[in-house]
Scaffold this motif. Structure first.
Motif, PDB file in Angstrom:
ATOM      1  N   ARG A 255      -3.399  -0.988  -5.102  1.00 27.21           N
ATOM      2  CA  ARG A 255      -2.476  -1.253  -3.993  1.00 27.21           C
ATOM      3  C   ARG A 255      -3.153  -2.061  -2.893  1.00 27.21           C
ATOM      4  NH1 ARG A 255      -0.681   3.660  -5.787  1.00 27.21           N
ATOM      5  NH2 ARG A 255       1.588   4.024  -5.911  1.00 27.21           N
ATOM      6  N   GLU A 256      -4.395  -1.699  -2.578  1.00 25.85           N
ATOM      7  CA  GLU A 256      -5.134  -2.439  -1.554  1.00 25.85           C
ATOM      8  C   GLU A 256      -5.324  -3.885  -1.993  1.00 25.85           C
ATOM      9  OE1 GLU A 256      -9.439  -2.335   0.820  1.00 25.85           O
ATOM     10  OE2 GLU A 256      -9.004  -0.854  -0.742  1.00 25.85           O
ATOM     11  N   TRP A 257      -5.726  -4.100  -3.245  1.00 25.06           N
ATOM     12  CA  TRP A 257      -5.946  -5.455  -3.747  1.00 25.06           C
ATOM     13  C   TRP A 257      -4.652  -6.250  -3.718  1.00 25.06           C
ATOM     14  CZ3 TRP A 257      -4.362  -8.846  -7.493  1.00 25.06           C
ATOM     15  CH2 TRP A 257      -5.218  -9.923  -7.771  1.00 25.06           C
ATOM     16  N   ARG A 258      -3.578  -5.682  -4.223  1.00 27.31           N
ATOM     17  CA  ARG A 258      -2.299  -6.393  -4.275  1.00 27.31           C
ATOM     18  C   ARG A 258      -1.790  -6.721  -2.869  1.00 27.31           C
ATOM     19  NH1 ARG A 258       0.279  -5.126  -9.507  1.00 27.31           N
ATOM     20  NH2 ARG A 258      -0.781  -3.365 -10.488  1.00 27.31           N
ATOM     21  N   ASP A 259      -1.902  -5.753  -1.960  1.00 25.32           N
ATOM     22  CA  ASP A 259      -1.391  -5.972  -0.613  1.00 25.32           C
ATOM     23  C   ASP A 259      -2.139  -7.117   0.068  1.00 25.32           C
ATOM     24  OD1 ASP A 259       0.359  -4.995   1.635  1.00 25.32           O
ATOM     25  OD2 ASP A 259      -1.590  -4.804   2.589  1.00 25.32           O
ATOM     26  N   ARG A 260      -3.439  -7.177  -0.126  1.00 23.17           N
ATOM     27  CA  ARG A 260      -4.213  -8.258   0.483  1.00 23.17           C
ATOM     28  C   ARG A 260      -3.830  -9.605  -0.115  1.00 23.17           C
ATOM     29  NH1 ARG A 260     -10.426  -6.275   1.601  1.00 23.17           N
ATOM     30  NH2 ARG A 260      -9.921  -4.509   2.925  1.00 23.17           N
TER      31      ARG A 260
ATOM     32  N   ARG B 237       0.834  -1.216   0.000  1.00 19.56           N
ATOM     33  CA  ARG B 237       0.000   0.000   0.000  1.00 19.56           C
ATOM     34  C   ARG B 237       0.863   1.258   0.000  1.00 19.56           C
ATOM     35  NH1 ARG B 237      -5.555  -1.237   2.855  1.00 19.56           N
ATOM     36  NH2 ARG B 237      -5.524  -3.505   2.918  1.00 19.56           N
ATOM     37  N   ASP B 238       2.118   1.121   0.444  1.00 15.60           N
ATOM     38  CA  ASP B 238       3.013   2.278   0.511  1.00 15.60           C
ATOM     39  C   ASP B 238       3.960   2.369  -0.682  1.00 15.60           C
ATOM     40  OD1 ASP B 238       1.926   2.806   3.051  1.00 15.60           O
ATOM     41  OD2 ASP B 238       3.364   1.450   4.009  1.00 15.60           O
ATOM     42  N   ALA B 239       3.762   1.526  -1.685  1.00 17.36           N
ATOM     43  CA  ALA B 239       4.659   1.554  -2.837  1.00 17.36           C
ATOM     44  C   ALA B 239       4.613   2.927  -3.509  1.00 17.36           C
ATOM     45  CB  ALA B 239       4.258   0.480  -3.841  1.00 17.36           C
ATOM     46  N   PRO B 240       5.770   3.493  -3.866  1.00 18.86           N
ATOM     47  CA  PRO B 240       5.792   4.817  -4.483  1.00 18.86           C
ATOM     48  C   PRO B 240       5.210   4.798  -5.893  1.00 18.86           C
ATOM     49  CG  PRO B 240       7.987   3.847  -4.497  1.00 18.86           C
ATOM     50  CD  PRO B 240       7.122   2.931  -3.683  1.00 18.86           C
ATOM     51  N   ASP B 241       4.653   5.919  -6.303  1.00 17.78           N
ATOM     52  CA  ASP B 241       4.138   6.055  -7.667  1.00 17.78           C
ATOM     53  C   ASP B 241       5.271   5.914  -8.678  1.00 17.78           C
ATOM     54  OD1 ASP B 241       1.566   6.481  -6.797  1.00 17.78           O
ATOM     55  OD2 ASP B 241       1.711   8.662  -6.860  1.00 17.78           O
ATOM     56  N   VAL B 242       4.951   5.281  -9.786  1.00 21.21           N
ATOM     57  CA  VAL B 242       5.900   5.128 -10.891  1.00 21.21           C
ATOM     58  C   VAL B 242       5.276   5.782 -12.121  1.00 21.21           C
ATOM     59  CG1 VAL B 242       7.103   3.502 -12.388  1.00 21.21           C
ATOM     60  CG2 VAL B 242       6.815   2.985  -9.944  1.00 21.21           C
ATOM     61  N   ARG B 243       5.940   6.784 -12.670  1.00 23.19           N
ATOM     62  CA  ARG B 243       5.414   7.480 -13.833  1.00 23.19           C
ATOM     63  C   ARG B 243       6.518   7.673 -14.867  1.00 23.19           C
ATOM     64  NH1 ARG B 243       1.806   6.043 -11.294  1.00 23.19           N
ATOM     65  NH2 ARG B 243      -0.035   7.188 -10.548  1.00 23.19           N
TER      66      ARG B 243
END
Length: 654
Positions: free
Chosen positions: A492-497, A230-236
Motif C-alpha cells: 500500500r505504501e509503495w502503490r500510494d507513493r 494506504r487506506d484501501a480495505p483488505d480484499v480476501r
C-alpha cells in the motif's frame, strides 16, 4: 447519456471572497486569451456575484474555424452554488440511477446534485477524473475538490480575499500574479522526482492534490485529504481464481469508463503488460467489427539497440504478435527520428506552464499523439498506472510476511526468488528486515559499502552543495523511496507513493500533451475502484513460488501473446538514445555552456558536471558505467528544467 462532448478540459475562476468590487475586470480578457492556448474547444465565460468564470471544452472545433470566446450564463445550482468541473465523472447514467437523481444538463450540474445529496462524502462514493470549483456567493465560500486519481490539475492563488483557481498557471499570471520560481520545488523535482503534492513551482501558488478537498472563505483555508491507497480495505477471497475474476471485472469497467463517448479510439501500445492489457480489454469492449488504432515507438533503423538479460530494446515484435490475436487493432510503428531534443519543449511549457520531467524520452509521445491526431483519433488510451495496480510485482511480500509472522511463506519465497542469488540470510536481511528500518539506519548500514551511488553523481543534475546548503536534503531526507532507492515495507505504501507522484506533478505534463495535439488521453489503469481492489489484494497473489507479477500473468494468459505474459525482461523506451544524443551533442553542449554563464541557473544545476559527462562520453550505452542515468536522466532533466526556469521567469529561452 453523458458523453465526451459534455466534458470541459479547463476551468478558471476569479473570486472576491469579501464581496467587494471585482478586482480582476481589467485583466479578464488577457486571462481568457491565456486559457485559449493550444488545441481544445471553445472558451465560455461569464460573471456571477463577485466572481468571473470560464471553461474550455475538451473537444476542439472543426479545422475550418478558430477557437471562440463566448459569453455564457453559468447556472446557479439549486443549493445556491455555481459549479465548474474540468474532466469527467465515470458511469454518469449509472450514478444517477444509484442515487435517485434526475437527468442533468451537464457534468457540473450532476456533480452539484451529488454534492447536495451526499455532502463531503460525495467524492468517495463516485469515480472520475475531475477537478471542481464550487462558489456559494451567499456564504462567501469556495469549495475545491479533485478526484482520487486525476490528471485534471488545479492551481490556486490566494492573496487576502482575492482567489484565482485554474487548470493551468498561465491565466493566473494574466490576472497579475508574478511568475517567480520556487527553487526548493525545483530541487525536490530534480532530486526525489516530486515534492509535497500541494507545492507549486511558483511562489505564492499552491496545487490541489489528488484525493483532496479544500475550503476557502474570508476566515481562511482548510484542507482535507479524503482518499489514499494506504487506506484501501483488505480484499480476501476463498479461491485464487476469485482474485483474477474480480480484477478482470474492474478492468472491464475501467475500459468502458475510459472509452465512453469515443468514436475513433487509439492506444499508445508497447510490448509490456500494462498497455497490452489495455489493448486486449479495449478490443473486447469494442468488438470485432470496430477499429482500435495503436501507436508504437521503435528504435531508429540505424540504432539497433541490443537486447540484454533484463531488458529488450525493440518492442515491435511483441506488438505485432498482439495485433495478430486482435485483427481490429490497426498498428502504426514510428521512430520519431525527425525530432531532436527539446524540439517541442517550449510549446509544451507555453500551453501547460509546467516543466517536463523526462524530455529525453518525450519524442515518442509527441510523435504518437501527432499521428493519432492526424488519423482523427478522439481518445488515446494508455496503461501508465498498471504497475501500481494489477501488474504489481509483489516484492513487498517479504517485509509484509515478516511483520505478519508468516515465516514458512517468507522462507519459501526467499528461496524461490529468481532475481537474487545471495545466501538466504542475506536475502532475509535485505528484503524482509531492511524495509522496516528507518532511513537513518539504512544509510548507516550502507555507509562504506559503496554500491549505492550518490544521486548527484548519477541521475540528479542538482549541485550537491546547493542541495545541502539550501536545506533540501533535510526536507526530502525521509523520502528514501526515490532518493536512495530503498524498498518500502508494504505494498500500500509503495502503490500510494507511485500514484501520488504520477498524478501530482505529472498531470500537468499530460494536460500539456492534450493541449498541444487536441487528443484526450485516458489511463485505463488510473481507475480508482481498480486501484483500490488491487491494493487490498494480499501480496501472495502477486508473488507465488518465485513468480513475480503472478496476478497479472494469470489475467493476461490467453489474452495477450505468450511471449508477453511470460516475459521477465523490461522493454527499454527510447533505447536508441545514444544515436539521438550523439546527433544532438554539439547543440546541447552549446546550450549548456550558455546556461553556465547564467548565475541564476548555475547556482542550482551542476552544469560543469553535465558538460564534462557529455564531452567525455564515448557514444556508447554502457549500463555498468551508468551512462543512461548520467546522460539521459541528469542531462535531459537538467537542460529541460533550466529552460523552464528561464521561460517561466521571462528570461532568455534557448
Amino acid at each position: 447519456m453523458y458523453t465526451s462532448a459534455n466534458d470541459d478540459l479547463l476551468l478558471l475562476a476569479a473570486i472576491d471572497l469579501s464581496g467587494g468590487p471585482e478586482w480582476f475586470g481589467a485583466d479578464w480578457e488577457r486571462a481568457l486569451r491565456a486559457l485559449a492556448l493550444g488545441k481544445a474547444g471553445d472558451v465560455l465565460h461569464g460573471r456571477a456575484d463577485g466572481a468571473a468564470f470560464a471553461t474550455r471544452a475538451e473537444v476542439r472545433p472543426g479545422m475550418a474555424r478558430p477557437v471562440r470566446q463566448r459569453a455564457h450564463p453559468f447556472r446557479l445550482q439549486p443549493d445556491g452554488s455555481y459549479v465548474l468541473l474540468a474532466g469527467r465523472l465515470h458511469h454518469a447514467d449509472e450514478v444517477c440511477a444509484r442515487f435517485g437523481l434526475s437527468a442533468q444538463p451537464d457534468q457540473a450540474s450532476l456533480y452539484a446534485a451529488l454534492h447536495a445529496k451526499l455532502g463531503e462524502e460525495c467524492d468517495r462514493r463516485i469515480s472520475g477524473d475531475y477537478a471542481v470549483v464550487q462558489w456559494w456567493p451567499s456564504q462567501r465560500k469556495v469549495r475545491l475538490a479533485r478526484s482520487p486519481v486525476a490528471h485534471a490539475p488545479l492551481h490556486v492563488m490566494r492573496d487576502g480575499n482575492r482567489l484565482v483557481v485554474c487548470s493551468v498557471p498561465g491565466p493566473i499570471f494574466a490576472l497579475g500574479h508574478q511568475a517567480r520560481i520556487d527553487d526548493a520545488r525545483v530541487g525536490g523535482w530534480l532530486l526525489s522526482g516530486c515534492g509535497p503534492p500541494d507545492r507549486s513551482f511558483y511562489v505564492g501558488m499552491t496545487c490541489l492534490a489528488c484525493g483532496t478537498q479544500e475550503i476557502h472563505d474570508p476566515a481562511g483555508r482548510s484542507v482535507r485529504r479524503f482518499w489514499s491507497l494506504r487506506d484501501a480495505p483488505d480484499v480476501r477471497f476463498k479461491r485464487d481464481e476469485d482474485y483474477v475474476e474480480a480484477v478482470e471485472e474492474q478492468l472491464r469497467r475501467a475500459t468502458a469508463a475510459m472509452l465512453a463517448g469515443a468514436r475513433s479510439p487509439g492506444i499508445m501500445l508497447s510490448g509490456g503488460f500494462d498497455s497490452q492489457a489495455v489493448a486486449s480489454f479495449a478490443a473486447e469492449h469494442l468488438g470485432p467489427q470496430a477499429t482500435l488504432r495503436s501507436y508504437t515507438s521503435v528504435p531508429a533503423r540505424e540504432a539497433s539497440p541490443e537486447d540484454r538479460a533484463t531488458s529488450f530494446g525493440d518492442e515491435g515484435d511483441h506488438v505485432r504478435d498482439l495485433c495478430a490475436m486482435y485483427p481490429q487493432i490497426k498498428p502504426t510503428f514510428f521512430d520519431a527520428a525527425n525530432l531532436r531534443f527539446g524540439d517541442r519543449l517550449n510549446a509544451m511549457m507555453l500551453v501547460s506552464g509546467w516543466p517536463v520531467y523526462n524530455e529525453t524520452n518525450a519524442h515518442w509521445f509527441h510523435a504518437g499523439l501527432e499521428q493519432a491526431a492526424a488519423d482523427g483519433v478522439d481518445v488515446v488510451l494508455t496503461g501508465d498506472s498498471g504497475n501500481a495496480g494489477f501488474s504489481y510485482d509483489g516484492w513487498t511480500g517479504f517485509p509484509t510476511w515478516l511483520a505478519e509472522g508468516k515465516w514458512r511463506r517468507l522462507v519459501r519465497e526467499l528461496k524461490a526468488f529468481p532475481f537474487d542469488d545471495r545466501p538466504l540470510w542475506r536475502k532475509f536481511v535485505s528484503r524482509a528486515v531492511m524495509p522496516h528500518l528507518p532511513l537513518s539506519a539504512k544509510r548507516r548500514i550502507d555507509e562504506g559499502r559503496g554500491w549505492r551511488g550518490s544521486p548527484f553523481a548519477s541521475w540528479s543534475p542538482l549541485r550537491a552543495d546547493w542541495a545541502r546548503e539550501s536545506g533540501l536534503l533535510d526536507e526530502v531526507g525521509d523520502d528514501g523511496f526515490t532518493l536512495y532507492d530503498y524498498d518500502v515495507a508494504t505494498s500500500r505504501e509503495w502503490r500510494d507513493r507511485i500514484v501520488t507522484r504520477s498524478t501530482n506533478g505529472g498531470s500537468e505534463i499530460l494536460l500539456g500533451f492534450e493541449l498541444l495535439y487536441g487528443v484526450p488521453i485516458r489511463d485505463v489503469h488510473a481507475y480508482a475502484p481498480l486501484l483500490e481492489l488491487c491494493a487490498g489484494i494480499p501480496d501472495e497473489q502477486y508473488l507465488r513460488n518465485g513468480q513475480d507479477r503472478w496476478l497479472g500473468r494469470r489475467i493476461l494468459s490467453g489474452r495477450v501473446p505468450e511471449r508477453v505474459w511470460k516475459e521477465l525482461r523490461m522493454g527499454r523506451q527510447a533505447a536508441d538514445w545514444p544515436m539521438r544524443l550523439q546527433r544532438d551533442r554539439e547543440a546541447m553542449l552549446d546550450e549548456l555552456e550558455s546556461l553556465n554563464r547564467d548565475e541564476r541557473i548555475a547556482e542550482v544545476i551542476d552544469l560543469p558536471r553535465l558538460i564534462k559527462s557529455l564531452r567525455e562520453w564515448d557514444g556508447q550505452d554502457n549500463p555498468q558505467r551508468g551512462d543512461s542515468t548520467r546522460l539521459v536522466s541528469a542531462l535531459g532533466r537538467g537542460l529541460s528544467t533550466a529552460r523552464f526556469i528561464r521561460f517561466a521567469e521571462g528570461r532568455n529561452v534557448a
